[in-house]
Design a protein around this motif. Structure first.
Motif, PDB file in Angstrom:
ATOM      1  N   ARG A   1      -7.070   8.791 -14.178  1.00 32.79           N
ATOM      2  CA  ARG A   1      -7.021   8.173 -12.902  1.00 32.79           C
ATOM      3  C   ARG A   1      -8.144   7.086 -12.297  1.00 32.79           C
ATOM      4  NH1 ARG A   1      -6.578  11.896  -7.647  1.00 32.79           N
ATOM      5  NH2 ARG A   1      -5.702  14.080  -9.067  1.00 32.79           N
ATOM      6  N   LYS A   2      -9.204   7.146 -13.367  1.00 32.55           N
ATOM      7  CA  LYS A   2      -9.768   6.000 -13.667  1.00 32.55           C
ATOM      8  C   LYS A   2      -8.483   4.445 -14.305  1.00 32.55           C
ATOM      9  CE  LYS A   2     -13.611   3.550 -16.631  1.00 32.55           C
ATOM     10  NZ  LYS A   2     -14.322   4.044 -16.968  1.00 32.55           N
TER      11      LYS A   2
ATOM     12  N   ILE B   1      -5.718   4.495 -13.726  1.00 34.40           N
ATOM     13  CA  ILE B   1      -4.794   3.720 -12.461  1.00 34.40           C
ATOM     14  C   ILE B   1      -5.235   3.639 -11.444  1.00 34.40           C
ATOM     15  CG2 ILE B   1      -3.151   5.226 -10.616  1.00 34.40           C
ATOM     16  CD1 ILE B   1      -2.922   7.483 -12.102  1.00 34.40           C
ATOM     17  N   ARG B   2      -6.353   3.940 -11.171  1.00 38.79           N
ATOM     18  CA  ARG B   2      -7.095   2.742  -9.855  1.00 38.79           C
ATOM     19  C   ARG B   2      -7.768   1.515 -10.640  1.00 38.79           C
ATOM     20  NH1 ARG B   2     -11.928   5.547 -10.846  1.00 38.79           N
ATOM     21  NH2 ARG B   2     -11.043   7.443  -8.817  1.00 38.79           N
TER      22      ARG B   2
ATOM     23  N   GLN C   1       0.126  10.371 -11.772  1.00 34.16           N
ATOM     24  CA  GLN C   1      -0.792  10.909 -11.862  1.00 34.16           C
ATOM     25  C   GLN C   1       0.205  12.080 -12.306  1.00 34.16           C
ATOM     26  OE1 GLN C   1      -2.319  11.959  -7.867  1.00 34.16           O
ATOM     27  NE2 GLN C   1      -3.961  10.116  -8.656  1.00 34.16           N
TER      28      GLN C   1
ATOM     29  N   LYS D   1      -4.087  -5.677  -6.177  1.00 35.56           N
ATOM     30  CA  LYS D   1      -4.744  -5.385  -4.616  1.00 35.56           C
ATOM     31  C   LYS D   1      -5.021  -6.832  -5.286  1.00 35.56           C
ATOM     32  CE  LYS D   1      -7.774  -3.562  -1.164  1.00 35.56           C
ATOM     33  NZ  LYS D   1      -6.540  -4.071  -0.273  1.00 35.56           N
TER      34      LYS D   1
ATOM     35  N   LYS E   1       1.249   5.762  -7.531  1.00 38.96           N
ATOM     36  CA  LYS E   1       0.188   6.732  -8.003  1.00 38.96           C
ATOM     37  C   LYS E   1       0.438   8.152  -8.211  1.00 38.96           C
ATOM     38  CE  LYS E   1      -3.869   4.099  -5.503  1.00 38.96           C
ATOM     39  NZ  LYS E   1      -4.742   3.938  -4.326  1.00 38.96           N
TER      40      LYS E   1
ATOM     41  N   GLU F   1       0.706  -1.257  -0.202  1.00 38.57           N
ATOM     42  CA  GLU F   1       0.211   0.492   0.240  1.00 38.57           C
ATOM     43  C   GLU F   1       1.186   1.636  -0.430  1.00 38.57           C
ATOM     44  OE1 GLU F   1      -2.955  -0.094  -0.333  1.00 38.57           O
ATOM     45  OE2 GLU F   1      -3.675  -2.205   0.240  1.00 38.57           O
TER      46      GLU F   1
ATOM     47  N   TYR G   1      -4.673  -0.509  -9.906  1.00 35.90           N
ATOM     48  CA  TYR G   1      -4.218  -1.134  -8.945  1.00 35.90           C
ATOM     49  C   TYR G   1      -5.396  -1.837  -7.996  1.00 35.90           C
ATOM     50  CZ  TYR G   1      -5.194  -0.084  -3.422  1.00 35.90           C
ATOM     51  OH  TYR G   1      -5.132  -0.513  -2.304  1.00 35.90           O
ATOM     52  N   ARG G   2      -6.318  -1.663  -8.347  1.00 31.12           N
ATOM     53  CA  ARG G   2      -7.589  -3.111  -7.993  1.00 31.12           C
ATOM     54  C   ARG G   2      -6.798  -4.509  -8.290  1.00 31.12           C
ATOM     55  NH1 ARG G   2     -11.940  -1.605  -5.829  1.00 31.12           N
ATOM     56  NH2 ARG G   2     -12.856  -2.972  -7.444  1.00 31.12           N
TER      57      ARG G   2
END
Length: 259
Positions: free
Chosen positions: A157-158, A160-161, A151, A168, A147, A140, A164-165
């Motif tokens: 951002r979408k 990047i998210r 950026q 994770k 992140k 984390e 990440y998911r």
């Protein structure tokens, strides 16, 4: 490392060094584990610091003109992009290691690349730190840094998210397991045709033209048995300034001065 053949040449030369020098150096019995990636070596030593210094100095006394620089510690060691840390109980955890001179050199989101590339970069980078970080807390922390770096390089951002998911909720054990590559015979069972070209701003038009006229080839009785339903389109990186700029061959004329 410069030339394309440099890594292979280095591996061969260091392999010779390991066989002729390392294996015959006094003190090698104290080496519990030895790993090497090209010219970076990581090994575990079971002995005193004095004997370790003597062993390393003896390694530098060789006929192959190889001079080692080293760093050792009982608590933390960095190897390539991984930091190995030993806790109070003797367990080793891993974290991402960055040199003090490291910069944010991620591919910029405005570069001339296929859109799929910009969706893949965050995924691959998050999966990389998921493999390296041995616990969720460390992951984390490194994910927050990544992140910010993404950026700064203009990534959505979408996207990047999503990367990440993906990392994770991935199994670290499965990520660390080596995938088996297909053998040449297995690849022959899939007679897909690959269309390879350099990426440019007209990639949509090129893809559309292929889809529009590919059925013409499929309608040919002589050609159809040897091609697939649709080609696998592969884009090469387009030329950049580094590729186009070169050292000038112009030589300024010498001037003669009379006194």
């Amino acid at each position: 490392m410069g030339a394309t053949c440099a890594p292979s040449y280095t591996n061969l030369f260091l392999g010779l060094w390991e066989r002729e020098v390392v294996q015959n150096t006094e003190g090698i019995d104290a080496v519990v584990s030895w790993s090497r990636y090209i010219d970076d070596v990581l090994f575990i030593w079971q002995g005193s610091e004095v004997s370790l210094d003597s062993f390393l100095n003896r390694l530098n006394d060789n006929h192959l003109n190889i001079n080692l620089t080293w760093k050792y510690s009982k608590e933390k060691v960095e190897f390539l992009d991984v930091a190995l840390v030993k806790d109070g109980r003797g367990f080793i955890s891993t974290d991402v290691f960055r040199k003090s001179t490291a910069t944010n050199a991620l591919l910029h989101a405005t570069s001339s690349h296929h859109p799929q590339t910009f969706r893949s970069v965050p995924i691959s980078q998050f999966l990389r730190i998921r493999r390296i970080c041995s616990d969720d807390h460390t992951f984390e922390q490194q994910a927050m840094t990544l992140k910010r770096n993404l950026q700064q390089r203009g990534y959505n951002r979408k996207v990047i998210r999503a990367g990440y998911r993906r990392a994770k909720f991935a199994s670290r054990g499965a990520l660390l397991a080596q995938s088996r590559h297909k053998t040449p015979m297995e690849r022959k069972d899939n007679p897909s045709v690959r269309f390879i070209t350099s990426f440019n701003s007209e990639w949509k038009e090129i893809s559309g033209t292929l889809r529009k006229y590919w059925p013409v080839l499929l309608a040919d009785e002589d050609v159809a048995p040897y091609i697939s339903n649709y080609p696998s389109v592969t884009w090469r990186r387009s030329r950049n300034l580094k590729d186009m700029l070169t050292k000038s061959h112009y030589v300024a004329p010498q001037r003669t001065f009379f006194y």
